[in-house]
Scaffold this active site. Sequence first.
Site, mmCIF file in Angstrom:
data_model
loop_
_atom_site.group_PDB
_atom_site.id
_atom_site.type_symbol
_atom_site.label_atom_id
_atom_site.label_comp_id
_atom_site.label_asym_id
_atom_site.label_seq_id
_atom_site.Cartn_x
_atom_site.Cartn_y
_atom_site.Cartn_z
ATOM 1 N N HIS A 158 28.367 40.625 31.372
ATOM 2 C CA HIS A 158 28.622 41.865 31.377
ATOM 3 C C HIS A 158 27.495 42.854 30.916
ATOM 4 O O HIS A 158 26.644 42.121 30.286
ATOM 5 C CB HIS A 158 29.931 42.200 30.820
ATOM 6 C CG HIS A 158 29.781 42.046 29.357
ATOM 7 N ND1 HIS A 158 29.847 40.724 28.530
ATOM 8 C CD2 HIS A 158 29.694 42.960 28.330
ATOM 9 C CE1 HIS A 158 29.660 41.048 27.272
ATOM 10 N NE2 HIS A 158 29.611 42.330 27.059
ATOM 11 N N ARG B 173 36.388 47.303 20.204
ATOM 12 C CA ARG B 173 36.108 46.064 20.848
ATOM 13 C C ARG B 173 36.704 45.029 19.689
ATOM 14 O O ARG B 173 36.263 45.163 18.608
ATOM 15 C CB ARG B 173 34.992 45.673 21.299
ATOM 16 C CG ARG B 173 34.768 44.268 22.080
ATOM 17 C CD ARG B 173 33.382 43.790 22.188
ATOM 18 N NE ARG B 173 32.983 43.112 21.185
ATOM 19 C CZ ARG B 173 31.673 42.917 21.082
ATOM 20 N NH1 ARG B 173 30.514 43.478 21.887
ATOM 21 N NH2 ARG B 173 31.030 42.006 20.087
HETATM 22 FE FE LIG Z 1 28.709 43.191 25.186
#
Ligand SMILES: [Fe+2]
Length: 291
Positions: free
Chosen positions: A266, A281
């Site tokens: 990603h 996250r």
């Molecule tokens: Fe990342």
Amino acid sequence: MSDGASDGDMLKLKPLHPLFGAEIAGLDLRNPLDDATFNAVLDAFNTHSVLLFRNQELSDKQHVDFSRRFGELEETTFSIAAPNRYIYRLANVDDDGNVLEMDAVKRLFLEVNGRWHTDSSFRANPALGSILSGKEVPSNEGDTCFASMRVAYEAMSEGRRKSLEGMRGVHNYAYSLSLFDTSGVTQEEMDSVPPVEHPIVRMHPPTGKKSLYVSGHIERIVGMPVEEGRLFVKELIGWCTRPEYVYTHRWQQHDLLMWDNRCVLHRASSVPAKQKRIMHRTTIAGQGPVE
Ligand SMILES: [Fe+2]
């Protein structure tokens, strides 16, 4: 795989991309999922590699509690982006909520996420997955792009796959950060993640499927001159990320997106200059050395 019904029977799944990824509708992740539903989500994760849940306005605690169902969580190492032990805060704002100046150290730190990578590949026990919550998302920029290294591996010729057997990459966070700016990271933090070797092809334990395992954190290939190794990795990442292989996620407020770091690359398309982009996250720790 879980017992009983397959994920397709239990969950409302919609493909995100023809080759991988699925949106799951109809779940409220603020409260614990029952075991059958959780197992269906886990099966979907192992099968589709990227999962999207829309409209999940989670507190950090709810985010952590949901993430823990998948395994132990990594503790955050880099204080520049870590308000607490388990939440990695990717935000282009300062402590007062103002968008960072273009030359702010923290912004430069975030720029490393613009390269194709897989999270924590620079750790001896690299991350299993990441779960990213869109707290404040820009309207038309700051996308997150994904590419499946499993799809890329399966699309290779038999001969090409064979040629990669036994190859190993050296992953080093100091290297990838050095391409941008390391001044937001302490020497002690850097020393906590010394360079590590992982195979270029790995197996995905839940499915037994093989995939490439390349990352922007690879500094060199074992047994190859440094520059040749970097070109080799660049070519492999290029193979994985041909436009038709890439899913680009345009964020909506309170999207929760999770991905399988064992087999997915990603990158963030940009750190917006004017609009706020605030993401939290959690990182699901890996379950052992890469094989
Ligand atoms: Fe990342």
